[in-house]
Enzyme design. Structure first.
Site, mmCIF file in Angstrom:
data_model
loop_
_atom_site.group_PDB
_atom_site.id
_atom_site.type_symbol
_atom_site.label_atom_id
_atom_site.label_comp_id
_atom_site.label_asym_id
_atom_site.label_seq_id
_atom_site.Cartn_x
_atom_site.Cartn_y
_atom_site.Cartn_z
ATOM 1 C CG ASP A 27 -11.323 27.517 -48.669
ATOM 2 O OD1 ASP A 27 -11.218 28.243 -47.662
ATOM 3 O OD2 ASP A 27 -11.151 26.284 -48.634
ATOM 4 C CG ASP A 29 -6.247 26.507 -44.820
ATOM 5 O OD1 ASP A 29 -5.166 26.984 -45.209
ATOM 6 O OD2 ASP A 29 -6.798 26.839 -43.759
#
Length: 247
Positions: A27, A29
């Protein structure tokens, strides 16, 4: 006369054994970055004066409340979030993004995140960033991190070639991340059983993909993911302190 028997098959030599491809999924953020790039872009265009800051903040807060309630229409959000770049056009938006990289993203890149990526490169793993933030924002970030494979929310283009304000294909959010990875694997002639996968994420929204991979790593996890990871016996990794994530 003794019956003839076929010779026993030779065991494969080490050079004959094909290693299983290894994928390191990340991922973006609050996982590789200690911020939410989508939110920060919104703040950035407010500072540029591209939008009315108060009106933008009110509308963004409405979408955030819907997100937390599980009722967010992602296509509606994308239409809102891309309104400024659609109005400004491609050239101005590209220049603004370069400034965004210099002023916001570059100072936020942490050595620990770069070293984690490098560990996987040294191990020969193929790296994929998979994020619920749109491709306009994240493509230059992935490039800066040295990651070629990016699965982000793709933006539909209108007849002029610029963004229409709608999503193109399956959005890489929640269960959509599993579907997008399915597509990515199938395009290479692989299935999940053909690869060894590790996935790093901070967000409980990524539990579907974390549950799919061989090695889930709750990274800077939000409270919900932390509790789930502890129940499941998943590894918990703290690269840096982080608040809640939109991914």
């Amino acid at each position: 006369m003794q019956p003839q028997t076929s010779p026993a098959p030779l065991a494969p030599s080490p050079s004959d054994v094909q290693p299983v491809p290894r994928l390191a999924l990340f991922d973006l953020d609050h996982t590789l970055l200690p911020l939410d790039s989508d939110y920060e872009w919104g703040q950035f265009i407010c500072r540029l004066g591209w939008v009315d800051a108060d009106a933008f903040a009110r509308r963004n807060a409405e979408f955030l409340a819907q997100y937390r309630a599980g009722t967010l229409n992602l296509d509606d959000y994308i239409h809102f979030a891309t309104e400024a770049i659609r109005a400004r056009g491609e050239a101005a938006s590209a220049l603004a993004h370069q400034q965004f990289m210099r002023e916001v993203i570059e100072p936020a890149i942490r050595p620990a995140a770069l070293e984690l990526l490098e560990q996987h490169r040294r191990a020969g793993d193929e790296i994929v960033i998979i994020t619920a933030t749109n491709a306009f924002i994240t493509t230059p970030i992935a490039r800066r991190l040295g990651v070629e494979n990016l699965l982000a929310v793709n933006l539909q283009r209108d007849p002029t070639g610029w963004y229409s304000g709608h999503i193109d294909g399956i959005p890489s959010s929640r269960e959509g991340k599993v579907l997008r990875m399915n597509e990515w694997l199938q395009a290479r002639g692989w299935d999940w059983g053909d690869v060894f996968t590790t996935f790093y994420s901070d967000s409980h929204n990524d539990i579907p993909l974390l549950s799919q991979v061989n090695l889930p790593v709750a990274t800077n996890p939000d409270d919900t993911l932390r509790q789930h990871a502890l129940r499941q016996g998943w590894r918990v990794l703290e690269l840096f302190q982080s608040p809640q994530s939109h991914d």
